[in-house]
Design an enzyme around this catalytic site. Sequence first.
Site, short mmCIF file in Angstrom:
data_model
loop_
_atom_site.label_atom_id
_atom_site.label_comp_id
_atom_site.label_asym_id
_atom_site.label_seq_id
_atom_site.Cartn_x
_atom_site.Cartn_y
_atom_site.Cartn_z
N ASP A 13 38.43 46.27 39.22
CA ASP A 13 37.92 46.79 38.02
C ASP A 13 38.94 46.77 36.72
OD1 ASP A 13 35.89 47.63 39.92
OD2 ASP A 13 37.14 49.21 40.61
N GLY A 15 38.10 44.89 34.15
CA GLY A 15 37.46 44.34 33.03
C GLY A 15 37.57 43.00 32.87
N LYS A 16 37.81 42.40 34.38
CA LYS A 16 37.81 40.71 34.48
C LYS A 16 36.33 40.18 33.88
CE LYS A 16 38.62 40.99 38.71
NZ LYS A 16 39.16 42.39 39.05
N GLY A 40 32.18 43.71 41.52
CA GLY A 40 31.14 44.30 40.47
C GLY A 40 31.49 43.77 39.04
N HIS A 41 30.93 42.81 38.50
CA HIS A 41 31.59 42.19 37.24
C HIS A 41 30.67 42.66 36.24
CE1 HIS A 41 34.44 38.92 39.07
NE2 HIS A 41 34.75 40.50 39.20
N GLN A 209 38.08 41.60 42.83
CA GLN A 209 39.15 42.71 42.98
C GLN A 209 40.34 42.49 42.31
OE1 GLN A 209 37.50 40.89 46.13
NE2 GLN A 209 36.18 42.29 45.37
N THR A 224 41.40 44.90 50.38
CA THR A 224 40.23 44.25 50.75
C THR A 224 40.59 43.00 51.91
OG1 THR A 224 38.04 43.18 50.26
CG2 THR A 224 40.12 42.63 48.82
N GLY A 287 28.81 52.77 42.71
CA GLY A 287 28.66 53.84 41.88
C GLY A 287 29.59 54.77 42.05
P1 IMP Z 1 36.10 46.01 50.98
O1 IMP Z 1 36.27 45.07 50.03
O2 IMP Z 1 34.53 46.46 50.90
O3 IMP Z 1 36.50 45.88 52.24
O4 IMP Z 1 36.79 47.54 50.44
C1 IMP Z 1 38.23 47.49 50.59
C2 IMP Z 1 38.85 48.42 49.40
O5 IMP Z 1 38.44 47.55 48.33
C3 IMP Z 1 38.28 49.60 49.07
O6 IMP Z 1 39.20 50.50 48.69
C4 IMP Z 1 37.20 49.40 48.05
O7 IMP Z 1 36.91 50.42 47.46
C5 IMP Z 1 38.04 48.31 47.32
N1 IMP Z 1 37.24 47.42 46.57
C6 IMP Z 1 36.46 46.18 47.00
N2 IMP Z 1 36.02 45.33 45.90
C7 IMP Z 1 36.31 46.08 44.88
C8 IMP Z 1 36.08 45.70 43.28
O8 IMP Z 1 35.50 44.60 42.89
N3 IMP Z 1 36.77 46.69 42.55
C9 IMP Z 1 37.44 47.68 43.04
N4 IMP Z 1 37.60 48.13 44.20
C10 IMP Z 1 37.28 47.29 45.20
#
Ligand code: IMP
Length: 409
Positions: A13, A15-16, A40-41, A209, A224, A287
């Site tokens: 997150d 801001g990529k 989520g971009h 991520q 992740t 969200g």
């Molecule tokens: P997963 O990727 O759904 O397995 O989640 C593992 C961890 O990565 C959790 O803390 C999620 O909130 C975090 N996470 C996964 N994708 C993103 C992302 O795009 N931005 C920020 N946090 C993420």
Amino acid sequence: MSCKVVIGAQWGDEGKGKIIDILSRDADIIVRYQGGNNAGHTVVIGDREFILHLIPSGILRKGKLCVIGNGVVVDPEALLKEIDMLKAKGIKIDGNLLISESSHVILPYHKVIDKRRGAHIGTTGRGIGPCYVDKMARCGIRMIDIVNKETLRRKLSANLEDSDEFNFGQIYKEYLEYGKKIKKYLVNVSSLLNKAIAKKKDILFEGAQGTLLDIDHGTYPYVTSSSATAGGACTGAGVGPTRIDKVIGVVKAYTTRIGEGPFPTEFKKGLMEKIRTKGKEFGATTGRPRRCGWFDAVIVKHAVTVNGMDEIVVTKLDVLDEMDKIKICTGYRYKGKVYKDFPADIDILEKCIPVYEVRDGWMKDTTSAAKYKDLPENAKKYLARLSKLLNVKIGMVSVGSKREQAFRI
Ligand code: IMP
């Protein structure tokens, strides 16, 4: 010609989405190489906001080829929804999107297992981790398998052999249908990219991520399940490390994270609400409110190192406009010792007292700054200090969500 990798230097997150959108102007091909629809971009173009989870944000620019590499885990239902959403907004997909035949497919059981077992990590519940588990356990189902009736039957029935919970027939039928719709996008991505490199095309690899969520280099186990670092671009797209010319890290002017796990510089309630509201810090995928804190130079220095970053982009500088004092964490105090380097021991990250240096804020609006010179003196000093602490050049600064609110320095 160049191959650039853009990655997040914190917990995602950063801001990529916006930075990739800007950099993709000069790229021929934009590649996603890891993660799935947990990302989520967000990209704001004029008064339209797009949130993309799987398809590279380069798709929003005309005539760009967008590619999903073998390292990505694809939920076909989510992919087709995203394609439909973009088509409905007038974005051309056919001819502009290609997907690796070898990317792994997220199945309904992955999502159920994730919701059950991922709670203590605070996962997005999208089935990402369990899909990578199957990949590593060598029982995953790949894109190429869902376009082959016999292979899908064999692999799916083996995976569901002992299950009373999931209905083979239903999933089999559903995924064959997805296969029919997705078949036209499937290619050998490694071959395509290497041919493009030979033709001196410009390629942008977009990480999802962030480094601290990387399976190897993050705050394990609160990470992740993929390689969110620059090296992931090579394995996740089938391109050799010798082909990568530049690595760009994206960092927020402060820190956020979603989900569970240590966060040494996390704000207390009052400041948390203030920055969360000002920075609109809510997850683009789930969200969920993001946790917010001061800039942590220890984690970003680690990110600069493990990614071999050539430069960084600092985003959301404007969110700090109203802070009279701004803190930067330069080390962690734990059991009488100060750690300046990122510790592997999660206990240190959880229990340490951050060592801060405190700086005067700039207390001026920066959202209309069009170049570095327009920034208030203290904002320039803040950036210079970050650059010095991290030992990396700052290449660009972003001061708002719009395309034009960013400049090179
Ligand atoms: P997963 O990727 O759904 O397995 O989640 C593992 C961890 O990565 C959790 O803390 C999620 O909130 C975090 N996470 C996964 N994708 C993103 C992302 O795009 N931005 C920020 N946090 C993420």
